[in-house]
Motif scaffolding. Structure first.
Motif, mmCIF file in Angstrom:
data_model
loop_
_atom_site.group_PDB
_atom_site.id
_atom_site.type_symbol
_atom_site.label_atom_id
_atom_site.label_comp_id
_atom_site.label_asym_id
_atom_site.label_seq_id
_atom_site.Cartn_x
_atom_site.Cartn_y
_atom_site.Cartn_z
ATOM 1 N N GLY A 1 0.850 -1.175 0.000
ATOM 2 C CA GLY A 1 0.000 0.000 0.000
ATOM 3 C C GLY A 1 0.890 1.230 0.000
ATOM 4 N N THR A 2 0.800 2.013 1.043
ATOM 5 C CA THR A 2 1.569 3.253 1.111
ATOM 6 C C THR A 2 3.051 2.970 1.314
ATOM 7 O OG1 THR A 2 -0.333 4.369 2.085
ATOM 8 C CG2 THR A 2 1.784 5.464 2.297
ATOM 9 N N ARG A 3 3.880 3.565 0.470
ATOM 10 C CA ARG A 3 5.327 3.495 0.587
ATOM 11 C C ARG A 3 5.877 4.896 0.821
ATOM 12 N NH1 ARG A 3 8.339 -0.770 -1.454
ATOM 13 N NH2 ARG A 3 9.915 0.217 -0.172
ATOM 14 N N ASN A 4 7.067 4.963 1.364
ATOM 15 C CA ASN A 4 7.747 6.249 1.472
ATOM 16 C C ASN A 4 8.437 6.505 0.134
ATOM 17 O OD1 ASN A 4 9.350 8.468 2.032
ATOM 18 N ND2 ASN A 4 9.805 7.802 4.116
ATOM 19 N N LEU A 5 7.677 7.015 -0.829
ATOM 20 C CA LEU A 5 8.204 7.148 -2.182
ATOM 21 C C LEU A 5 9.381 8.113 -2.296
ATOM 22 C CD1 LEU A 5 5.065 6.930 -4.490
ATOM 23 C CD2 LEU A 5 6.786 5.195 -3.999
ATOM 24 N N PRO A 6 9.433 9.226 -1.542
ATOM 25 C CA PRO A 6 10.633 10.056 -1.633
ATOM 26 C C PRO A 6 11.914 9.287 -1.315
ATOM 27 C CG PRO A 6 8.884 11.301 -0.593
ATOM 28 C CD PRO A 6 8.384 9.887 -0.732
ATOM 29 N N GLU A 7 11.853 8.378 -0.334
ATOM 30 C CA GLU A 7 13.020 7.562 -0.003
ATOM 31 C C GLU A 7 13.342 6.597 -1.145
ATOM 32 O OE1 GLU A 7 14.535 7.585 3.581
ATOM 33 O OE2 GLU A 7 13.735 9.525 2.993
ATOM 34 N N VAL A 8 12.301 5.992 -1.718
ATOM 35 C CA VAL A 8 12.520 5.041 -2.804
ATOM 36 C C VAL A 8 13.156 5.734 -4.006
ATOM 37 C CG1 VAL A 8 11.383 3.491 -4.450
ATOM 38 C CG2 VAL A 8 10.663 3.513 -2.046
ATOM 39 N N ILE A 9 12.654 6.926 -4.353
ATOM 40 C CA ILE A 9 13.231 7.649 -5.490
ATOM 41 C C ILE A 9 14.686 8.014 -5.199
ATOM 42 C CG2 ILE A 9 12.988 9.637 -7.023
ATOM 43 C CD1 ILE A 9 10.700 7.512 -7.107
ATOM 44 N N ALA A 10 14.965 8.383 -3.941
ATOM 45 C CA ALA A 10 16.343 8.717 -3.562
ATOM 46 C C ALA A 10 17.253 7.495 -3.621
ATOM 47 C CB ALA A 10 16.371 9.337 -2.164
ATOM 48 N N LEU A 11 16.688 6.293 -3.439
ATOM 49 C CA LEU A 11 17.489 5.077 -3.616
ATOM 50 C C LEU A 11 18.049 5.022 -5.037
ATOM 51 C CD1 LEU A 11 18.536 2.230 -2.984
ATOM 52 C CD2 LEU A 11 16.216 1.366 -3.409
ATOM 53 N N GLY A 12 17.255 5.460 -6.011
ATOM 54 C CA GLY A 12 17.754 5.512 -7.377
ATOM 55 C C GLY A 12 18.954 6.428 -7.507
ATOM 56 N N ASP A 13 18.935 7.549 -6.783
ATOM 57 C CA ASP A 13 20.078 8.454 -6.819
ATOM 58 C C ASP A 13 21.294 7.826 -6.151
ATOM 59 O OD1 ASP A 13 18.559 10.395 -8.103
ATOM 60 O OD2 ASP A 13 17.874 11.264 -6.232
ATOM 61 N N ALA A 14 21.069 7.100 -5.064
ATOM 62 C CA ALA A 14 22.179 6.402 -4.405
ATOM 63 C C ALA A 14 22.798 5.378 -5.353
ATOM 64 C CB ALA A 14 21.694 5.730 -3.117
ATOM 65 N N LEU A 15 21.955 4.682 -6.105
ATOM 66 C CA LEU A 15 22.467 3.721 -7.086
ATOM 67 C C LEU A 15 23.249 4.431 -8.178
ATOM 68 C CD1 LEU A 15 19.332 1.399 -7.391
ATOM 69 C CD2 LEU A 15 21.482 0.856 -6.247
ATOM 70 N N ASP A 16 22.735 5.571 -8.633
ATOM 71 C CA ASP A 16 23.478 6.350 -9.623
ATOM 72 C C ASP A 16 24.849 6.742 -9.093
ATOM 73 O OD1 ASP A 16 21.571 6.324 -11.621
ATOM 74 O OD2 ASP A 16 20.615 8.186 -10.964
ATOM 75 N N PHE A 17 24.889 7.194 -7.854
ATOM 76 C CA PHE A 17 26.149 7.611 -7.228
ATOM 77 C C PHE A 17 27.141 6.450 -7.237
ATOM 78 C CE2 PHE A 17 29.138 8.381 -3.853
ATOM 79 C CZ PHE A 17 29.283 9.764 -3.776
ATOM 80 N N GLN A 18 26.704 5.282 -6.783
ATOM 81 C CA GLN A 18 27.611 4.143 -6.676
ATOM 82 C C GLN A 18 28.029 3.627 -8.052
ATOM 83 O OE1 GLN A 18 28.971 3.346 -3.859
ATOM 84 N NE2 GLN A 18 27.670 4.787 -2.722
ATOM 85 N N MET A 19 27.109 3.637 -9.005
ATOM 86 C CA MET A 19 27.439 3.094 -10.331
ATOM 87 C C MET A 19 28.304 4.041 -11.152
ATOM 88 S SD MET A 19 24.164 0.755 -11.516
ATOM 89 C CE MET A 19 22.876 1.967 -11.313
ATOM 90 N N GLN A 20 28.462 5.290 -10.668
ATOM 91 C CA GLN A 20 29.397 6.210 -11.313
ATOM 92 C C GLN A 20 30.851 5.893 -10.949
ATOM 93 O OE1 GLN A 20 29.006 9.628 -13.058
ATOM 94 N NE2 GLN A 20 27.351 8.363 -13.875
ATOM 95 N N ILE A 21 31.045 5.134 -9.872
ATOM 96 C CA ILE A 21 32.402 4.812 -9.413
ATOM 97 C C ILE A 21 32.926 3.607 -10.187
ATOM 98 C CG2 ILE A 21 33.759 4.030 -7.432
ATOM 99 C CD1 ILE A 21 31.826 5.561 -5.624
#
Length: 427
Positions: free
Chosen positions: A310-330
């Motif tokens: 049901g309800t998710r903390n979507l701002p956190e989930v979207i930010a997970l994508g940014d964390a993945l971007d950060f790590q995959m840039q290395i």
């Protein structure tokens, strides 16, 4: 006041305008993150320059952080992106949580996780942490009388306790075998394989193991163990990869795991309370969701059925994508070069410091950026209390197999001096 048809047109125009604002607001936030990521120029960093990233985190200036194996620290760029999403969400909570404005962005996170793990997006579930995934497995896999779950004493509680909790009611057996932590420093991959081989029986239906355990940092030869288990008739292999995803390259399909999970707040440096799970098709055919709301038919055949909250903390989930971007840039090779350098430095300092003893694998191929150092004759918890209170050092004290250790888990931005600081003060 406009009449009813005019009011309806007015409301519709507002809604359409809100949709455009929703997409525009997200685009603005994503552009800001992309700009921050570009400024960091992560692809150009090398093992020698990673320590300059220390200022790109929110750690206090007096903190020497050597505990990424417990909980990582979020990069400033990811933190600021998350804050933008939170702020944006509160401008119209219905629109952002339920109106579909972030559906595409959420699924992009799943696709990025699939890329990271070499898995199809439909095999990825975005959960809360590793413990949730193993509870899902313990409750949802149809284990019963005659079945056996096997794991070693190196398993984290989050990958173990759930099975013990439900075994009696369901009638299956759980066997936790002792793994000799004191011998890890001299073990070979064949030694590890032999330890597991001796524990598998004709009843073993599920083998659960860590990729790198959280206590002594032994990197298990997972692909070989998975093949061994299949050859012995074991139906499923589940891997706790909380200490590897984000530290070293992890290929879910090559490892041969049916379930591969992580807590993204560790080495992926994502917002707290997020996890990722790879679920094989063979496992999903049998694995029931632990909870359901309305999405089961919509997401049938994909691992998303396991996140039907049901309800998710979507701002956190979207930010997970940014964390993945950060790590995959290395660059993975440069990351490994840096972490391997720190591993070698720590091993040398442990060997040279009286009263300390290296207890982790000496060979990097069997270890990682997580190592145990015995504090001979001293209580490691008491040592932590002193070094944290007086010098800001953060690490994890352990007691196992009759000896005290501290667990050090530096990341790429950890400086040589910060790591050496522990050995200087612990001497």
């Amino acid at each position: 006041m406009p009449d009813a048809p005019d009011r309806r047109r007015f409301v519709r125009q507002l809604a359409l305008g809100g949709a455009g604002a929703a997409l525009g607001g997200l685009a603005t936030a994503r552009h800001a993150f992309a700009d921050a990521l570009g400024r960091l120029a992560l692809p150009r960093h090398t093992a020698a320059t990673f320590p300059t990233l220390r200022s790109e985190y929110l750690l206090g200036p007096d903190v020497v952080y050597l505990n990424h194996a417990s909980i990582g620290t979020i990069p400033r760029a990811v933190h600021e992106a998350r804050q933008r999403y939170l702020d944006l969400c509160e401008t119209n909570p219905w629109r952002y949580m339920w109106g579909g404005a972030w559906d595409e962005a959420r699924e992009a996170v799943r696709a990025k996780a699939g890329t990271l793990l070499n898995a199809a997006p439909e095999r990825i579930a975005v959960l809360h942490n590793t413990t949730e995934a193993f509870n899902l497995l313990a409750h949802g896999l149809p284990l019963g009388p005659g079945d056996e779950v096997v794991f070693s004493s190196l398993n984290h509680a989050g990958a173990s306790v759930a099975f013990e909790h439900v075994a009696t009611a369901r009638g299956f057996a759980v066997r936790r075998f002792p793994f000799p932590a004191a011998e890890v420093a001299t073990m070979t991959a064949d030694d590890v394989l032999d330890r597991y081989d001796r524990q598998l029986t004709s009843r073993t239906k599920l083998l659960v193991l860590p990729h790198i355990d959280n206590a002594v940092g032994l990197r298990h030869p997972v692909a070989r163990l998975a093949r061994l288990a299949r050859d012995r008739g074991v139906a499923f292999v589940a891997v706790d990869a909380a200490q590897t995803i984000g530290m070293i390259p992890v290929d879910a399909r090559a490892l041969g795991a049916d379930l591969l999970v992580t807590s993204a707040h560790k080495w992926l440096q994502a917002p707290k309370g997020l996890g990722l799970a790879y679920v094989s098709e063979a496992l999903q055919d049998l694995l029931r969701p632990m909870w359901v709301t309305w999405g089961q038919s919509r997401w049938q055949g994909t691992a998303r059925i396991y996140e039907d909250y049901g309800t998710r903390n979507l701002p956190e989930v979207i930010a997970l994508g940014d964390a993945l971007d950060f790590q995959m840039q290395i660059d993975p090779a440069e990351r490994e070069r840096r972490l391997r350098h720190l591993h070698t430095l720590a091993r040398r300092l442990a060997d040279e410091t009286p009263g300390l003893r290296w207890r982790s694998p000496r060979d990097w191929s069997l270890g990682g950026s997580l190592y145990a150092v015995e504090t001979e004759g001293r209580d490691s918890a008491a040592l932590f209390d002193v070094l944290f209170a007086q010098h800001g050092l953060v690490f994890r004290p352990f007691r196992m197999d009759g000896f005290h250790t501290v667990r050090l888990s530096p990341n790429v931005f950890t400086t040589d001096d910060a790591l050496a600081r522990f050995f200087e003060l612990a001497a």
